[in-house]
Enzyme design. Structure first.
Site, PDB file in Angstrom:
ATOM      1  N   VAL A 112       0.863  -1.177   0.000  1.00 45.81           N
ATOM      2  CA  VAL A 112       0.000   0.000   0.000  1.00 45.81           C
ATOM      3  C   VAL A 112       0.897   1.224   0.000  1.00 45.81           C
ATOM      4  O   VAL A 112       1.947   1.231   0.644  1.00 45.81           O
ATOM      5  CB  VAL A 112      -0.934   0.020   1.232  1.00 45.81           C
ATOM      6  CG1 VAL A 112      -1.684   1.344   1.328  1.00 45.81           C
ATOM      7  CG2 VAL A 112      -1.927  -1.136   1.179  1.00 45.81           C
ATOM      8  N   CYS A 113       0.492   2.249  -0.728  1.00 48.32           N
ATOM      9  CA  CYS A 113       1.207   3.525  -0.771  1.00 48.32           C
ATOM     10  C   CYS A 113       2.648   3.302  -1.262  1.00 48.32           C
ATOM     11  O   CYS A 113       2.878   2.478  -2.154  1.00 48.32           O
ATOM     12  CB  CYS A 113       1.149   4.190   0.597  1.00 48.32           C
ATOM     13  SG  CYS A 113       1.595   5.946   0.601  1.00 48.32           S
ATOM     14  N   ASN A 114       3.615   4.005  -0.682  1.00 43.45           N
ATOM     15  CA  ASN A 114       4.986   3.846  -1.167  1.00 43.45           C
ATOM     16  C   ASN A 114       5.680   2.623  -0.571  1.00 43.45           C
ATOM     17  O   ASN A 114       6.893   2.467  -0.700  1.00 43.45           O
ATOM     18  CB  ASN A 114       5.818   5.112  -0.940  1.00 43.45           C
ATOM     19  CG  ASN A 114       5.914   5.532   0.507  1.00 43.45           C
ATOM     20  OD1 ASN A 114       5.583   4.775   1.416  1.00 43.45           O
ATOM     21  ND2 ASN A 114       6.362   6.767   0.731  1.00 43.45           N
TER      22      ASN A 114
END
Length: 284
Positions: A161-163
């Protein structure tokens, strides 16, 4: 939540009957879902429509799913708190939290989270989830990377998820694979050999690799994972149980919708964000 708070809440406190509200919700969700998709004793047998929905997932309700969420100092709580709400409510699913050294981990904003297992003590996982963070220094360290690479290579499903996708990409497991990332960092994926895709959910290799965009996208990501692995009925049931019915007060959650002056404000605190090339501590 205050800066020194641990991952406990009033929902966790036992009531007079010995169970917390969260316990009751979890038990109710698993029991009810089992009856719905498994056609257990409560229903006698599943109706054809529900039986079809149960079979839509890659896994049957009887197949165990062991998930390891790999956290680290500087990580973002919501990146994995949202998905964990969903994964904990899926049938025959076990969620574990692990970090490099085990014990309590200080996340973004000083949130103290724990107690986690040591990554090195976990032999394998069916799914590994790497959340993102505002400081990836530990996540990009050789020691952490070695553990993530080891678990990812043996996992059936590799997710982020995300970076957190930058963390996975840095290990080399995403080379040539399509992946999502927070919009401010997405184009840095190509520096590690991954293929950046500016979508809220991305999958590759027939679902072995699944990723979500920035922070709140983790909930959409987890519901899609739930639907893919446990079937649409299970995902819809969980979505309703947690009342995931988003109605944002402003249309400013992505550069395609945000006003130019707001985008400029983000660029000031995250230089290069509008080009998808923002830098974060720990990433060269």
């Amino acid at each position: 939540m205050t800066n020194d708070s641990e991952n406990t809440s009033s929902d966790e406190q036992p009531k007079s009957g010995g169970y917390s509200r969260r316990d009751a919700l979890k038990l109710a969700s698993v029991a009810t879902l089992g009856a719905i998709v498994g056609g257990g004793a409560l229903l006698g047998r599943a109706t054809p429509a529900l039986a079809k929905a149960a079979g839509a997932g890659m896994l049957s309700p009887a197949d165990p799913l062991n998930i390891v969420i790999a956290v680290y100092p500087g990580g973002t709580l919501l990146d994995f708190a949202g998905p964990s709400e969903i994964f904990h409510r899926l049938p025959n699913t076990n969620v574990r939290y692990a970090s490099l050294d085990g014990g309590y981990v200080t996340l973004e904003f000083g949130v103290r989270y724990g107690k986690t297992e040591r990554l090195a003590d976990i032999a394998k996982a069916d799914m590994i989830l790497v959340p993102g963070g505002s400081d990836l220094t530990v996540a990009m360290s050789p020691e952490y990377q070695a553990q993530i690479r080891r678990l990812a290579e043996g996992a059936k499903y590799v997710t982020s998820v995300c970076n957190g996708s930058l963390v996975l990409a840095a290990t080399g497991v995403l080379k040539g694979k399509r992946s999502a990332c927070h919009w401010a960092f997405v184009n840095k994926l190509s520096e590690y050999g991954a293929i950046p895709v500016p979508d809220r959910f991305v999958e590759d290799d027939n679902g072995r690799f699944m990723s979500g965009g920035g922070v709140t996208a983790g909930i959409d990501f987890a519901l899609r994972v739930a639907g893919r692995l446990r079937g649409q009925q299970a995902a819809e049931f969980t979505q309703l149980l947690i009342e995931y019915d988003p109605a944002p007060p402003f249309h400013s959650g992505h550069p395609r919708d945000a006003r130019p002056e707001v985008i400029a404000m983000v660029d000031k605190v995250l230089p290069g964000a509008s080009k998808g090339l923002a830098r974060v501590p720990g990433v060269r």
